[in-house]
Design an enzyme around this catalytic site. Structure first.
Site, PDB file in Angstrom:
ATOM      1  N   LYS A 284       0.839  -1.202   0.000  1.00 54.00           N
ATOM      2  CA  LYS A 284       0.000   0.000   0.000  1.00 54.00           C
ATOM      3  C   LYS A 284       0.871   1.249   0.000  1.00 54.00           C
ATOM      4  O   LYS A 284       2.008   1.209   0.463  1.00 54.00           O
ATOM      5  CB  LYS A 284      -0.865   0.024   1.271  1.00 54.00           C
ATOM      6  CG  LYS A 284      -1.977  -0.990   1.316  1.00 54.00           C
ATOM      7  CD  LYS A 284      -2.745  -0.893   2.637  1.00 54.00           C
ATOM      8  CE  LYS A 284      -3.864  -1.907   2.721  1.00 54.00           C
ATOM      9  NZ  LYS A 284      -4.969  -1.675   1.772  1.00 54.00           N
ATOM     10  N   ARG A 358     -10.298 -11.789   1.986  1.00 52.41           N
ATOM     11  CA  ARG A 358     -11.152 -12.855   1.431  1.00 52.41           C
ATOM     12  C   ARG A 358     -10.464 -14.219   1.500  1.00 52.41           C
ATOM     13  O   ARG A 358     -11.118 -15.247   1.562  1.00 52.41           O
ATOM     14  CB  ARG A 358     -11.556 -12.483  -0.009  1.00 52.41           C
ATOM     15  CG  ARG A 358     -10.399 -12.307  -0.942  1.00 52.41           C
ATOM     16  CD  ARG A 358     -10.763 -11.479  -2.172  1.00 52.41           C
ATOM     17  NE  ARG A 358     -10.779 -10.046  -1.893  1.00 52.41           N
ATOM     18  CZ  ARG A 358     -11.143  -9.102  -2.757  1.00 52.41           C
ATOM     19  NH1 ARG A 358     -11.519  -9.440  -3.976  1.00 52.41           N
ATOM     20  NH2 ARG A 358     -11.134  -7.835  -2.424  1.00 52.41           N
TER      21      ARG A 358
HETATM   22  N1  BES Z   1      -8.079  -3.922   4.434  1.00 58.49           N
HETATM   23  C1  BES Z   1      -8.286  -3.512   3.115  1.00 58.49           C
HETATM   24  C2  BES Z   1      -9.623  -2.798   2.885  1.00 58.49           C
HETATM   25  C3  BES Z   1      -9.834  -1.487   3.572  1.00 58.49           C
HETATM   26  C4  BES Z   1      -9.693  -0.313   2.869  1.00 58.49           C
HETATM   27  C5  BES Z   1     -10.231  -1.416   4.892  1.00 58.49           C
HETATM   28  C6  BES Z   1      -9.920   0.905   3.487  1.00 58.49           C
HETATM   29  C7  BES Z   1     -10.455  -0.205   5.509  1.00 58.49           C
HETATM   30  C8  BES Z   1     -10.312   0.956   4.811  1.00 58.49           C
HETATM   31  C9  BES Z   1      -8.259  -4.715   2.151  1.00 58.49           C
HETATM   32  O1  BES Z   1      -7.450  -5.766   2.555  1.00 58.49           O
HETATM   33  C10 BES Z   1      -7.739  -4.213   0.838  1.00 58.49           C
HETATM   34  O2  BES Z   1      -6.658  -3.712   0.808  1.00 58.49           O
HETATM   35  N2  BES Z   1      -8.539  -4.357  -0.208  1.00 58.49           N
HETATM   36  C11 BES Z   1      -8.204  -3.902  -1.500  1.00 58.49           C
HETATM   37  C12 BES Z   1      -8.645  -4.953  -2.492  1.00 58.49           C
HETATM   38  C13 BES Z   1      -8.140  -4.720  -3.896  1.00 58.49           C
HETATM   39  C14 BES Z   1      -6.649  -4.951  -3.943  1.00 58.49           C
HETATM   40  C15 BES Z   1      -8.863  -5.674  -4.824  1.00 58.49           C
HETATM   41  C16 BES Z   1      -8.914  -2.581  -1.760  1.00 58.49           C
HETATM   42  O3  BES Z   1     -10.069  -2.454  -1.366  1.00 58.49           O
HETATM   43  O4  BES Z   1      -8.309  -1.695  -2.326  1.00 58.49           O
HETATM   44 ZN    ZN Z   2      -5.420  -5.591   1.968  1.00 53.99          ZN
END
Ligand code: BES
Ligand code: ZN
Ligand code: ZN
Length: 517
Positions: A284, A358
């Site tokens: 990230k 997931r």
């Molecule tokens: N933990 C994050 C989702 C999240 C985002 C939680 C903002 C709280 C606030 C999750 O693991 C994630 O990073 N999801 C990605 C998925 C994508 C790579 C398909 C996302 O939502 O960007």
């Molecule tokens: Zn994530």
């Protein structure tokens, strides 16, 4: 803090401060507000007449009583229009009242927030006020100089009220029961908030499991904790894949409550427990990454709910399941392009290591299916896409079962937590078709929260299942008038009310079956 119900009249309340509710758009004060006004020689009605107090929802003003009544201060709290007073408004008003009076250093506080002058049930109001007071006074101060665990007090805790009296006259046993329910729900929510707020260097997966165990021993739950060897035996390739990049060992936590019949396994509540989500190899951006210490709030909601369930004892068996690990980049991490095999045998094509929630849920749902739990309900901070869809007000509710979806909506209404039903049309299955595995981990940019839910649906074996995407509601990033910033504990109350509702449904079904015989 001590909390109680008292049938004392507001003008006779023998504490340091009293909070009084005022409705908007009326031409005069009524009920406790009118009685206090009389004792205060008309000071309140003057404020009302001049418009300095309008009674609109969220308004607050603290007034000194200068010896006219025993309490030194009155907090005047706006309740909005009388016809639209709700338990939600009472909860928020109680929180606001306690916060402003805490700032004023009042120690013994009385609350009279409109319940005697509205059509609301006194018991429901008592419960909501109790919840509001305990949730409103929460703050996370453990790591600040002079925190309570240093044996001292600091700014946040020094001013906290010592006792809250809910001023309500009604059937004592009913009001006390309502207060107790509110107290358990709010304290369990605060327990979940503590877990969410803990820094990720402290709350590792193994520490998370220790906290669950300690809580379980305090409230009389069975708690089983498993490590990586067990996960290998169970062939949890998806959970192990996510854990492979971290120096911290993963854990699998199972909490068991028994309140129902021997032969019905009952529902399983499953929570995403990523104690820190760096994104892994698909790392990230640095900005805001610290918020990913809260990527275990789904798990915290489950553990908090199991605490409340153990104390409230609904007539049903409930199992809480928490897969927990970090998601970190390293030479041993899983990668985009990998194919992982979950414990139900299905393969998943990895596209982005940041879509890790997931994967760990795939193994937890498969475990729940193997153990025959039903229905299955998971909570997870799963996608940024749900935040784009619903913002920070409602959580997304996905389900393959209309009846379960309806039960969750009903439970959430009692709980005072808000959801919005999301679609699961078969056309969305296209998003997660893979050329090389049984399922593709992610879709494209569009409909990301739905694609994630569709992945989960492949691991529930057609059982009644619902998924709560709480990524937009698990954290409040600014101090509100009614709440501190940080983890919200969202989900604890929905899960607890759902267990109660499912227990009631099960007992009425078994009664009907007995009658039919
Ligand atoms: N933990 C994050 C989702 C999240 C985002 C939680 C903002 C709280 C606030 C999750 O693991 C994630 O990073 N999801 C990605 C998925 C994508 C790579 C398909 C996302 O939502 O960007
Ligand atoms: Zn994530
Ligand atoms: Zn995540």
């Amino acid at each position: 803090m001590d909390i109680r119900v008292s049938n004392t009249d507001v003008q006779q309340f023998d504490g340091d401060a009293v909070a009084i509710g005022v409705f908007s758009r009326e031409d005069h004060l009524e009920g406790p507000a009118a009685r206090l006004d009389a004792a205060m020689d008309g000071a309140l009605s003057r404020l009302y007449a001049t418009g300095e107090v309008s009674g609109s929802a969220g308004e607050s003003l603290v007034l000194h009583t200068l010896g006219k009544i025993k309490p030194e201060r009155i907090a005047v709290i706006g309740l909005g229009q009388r016809e639209s007073l709700s338990t939600d408004r009472i909860r928020r008003s109680a929180a606001l009242a306690c916060r402003v009076l805490s700032k004023a250093r009042s120690k013994r506080v009385g609350l009279a927030l409109g319940w005697t002058e509205s059509g609301l049930s006194l018991a429901e109001s008592t419960r909501a006020a109790t919840e509001g007071a305990i949730l409103g006074l929460y703050s996370f101060t453990r790591y600040k100089a002079g925190a309570p665990n240093d044996g001292q007090e600091n700014n946040e805790t020094r001013t906290q009220p010592q006792s809250i009296s809910i001023l309500a006259r009604g059937r004592e046993s009913a009001l006390n029961a309502a207060m107790r329910r509110g107290q358990i729900l709010a304290e369990s929510t605060n327990f979940a908030r503590d877990l969410g707020n803990e820094p990720p260097n402290v709350l590792s997966p193994s520490e998370f499991a220790e906290r669950a165990k300690l809580m379980a021993s305090e409230v009389g739950l069975v708690c089983e904790v498993y490590g990586p060897d067990w996960m290998r035996e169970e062939q949890m390739g998806a959970l192990l894949g996510v854990a492979s990049g971290s120096a911290e060992e993963p854990r699998f936590i199972v909490l068991k409550y028994r309140g129902g019949s021997k032969d019905a396994p009952g529902p399983a509540f499953i929570g995403k427990g990523i104690t820190f989500d760096s994104g892994g190899i698909s790392i990230k951006p640095a900005e805001g990454m610290q918020a990913m210490k809260m990527d275990m709030c789904g798990a915290a909601a489950v553990i908090g709910a199991m605490r409340a369930i153990a104390l409230l004892r609904p007539a049903i068996n409930v199992t809480g399941i928490v897969p927990t690990t970090e998601n970190m980049p390293s030479g041993s991490s899983y990668r985009p392009g990998d194919i992982l095999r979950a414990s139900n045998g299905k393969t998943i094509e990895i596209v982005n290591t940041d879509a890790e929630g997931r994967l760990i849920l795939a193994d937890a749902l498969s475990y729940a299916v193997r153990h025959d739990y039903s229905p299955l309900v998971d909570a997870a901070t799963l996608t940024g896409a749900i935040v784009v869809s619903l913002g920070h007000v409602r959580a997304g509710l996905f389900s393959n079962d209309q009846g379960l979806q309806q039960s969750i909506m009903s439970a959430s209404e009692i709980a005072g937590e808000r959801y919005w039903p999301m679609p699961m049309d078969p056309e969305y299955d296209e998003l997660i078709k893979s050329d090389v595995a049984d399922v593709r981990q992610t879709g494209t940019r569009w409909g990301g929260a739905i694609a994630a839910a569709k992945v989960l649906s492949r691991f529930v074996d057609e059982r009644p299942w619902a998924h709560l995407d709480i990524a937009g509601v698990n954290e409040l990033d600014h101090k509100g008038p009614e709440s501190d910033s940080g983890a919200t504990g969202f989900g604890v109350r929905t899960f607890t009310e759902l267990a109660t509702l499912l227990g009631e449904q099960a007992s009425s079904r078994s009664k009907e079956a007995a009658r039919a015989k």
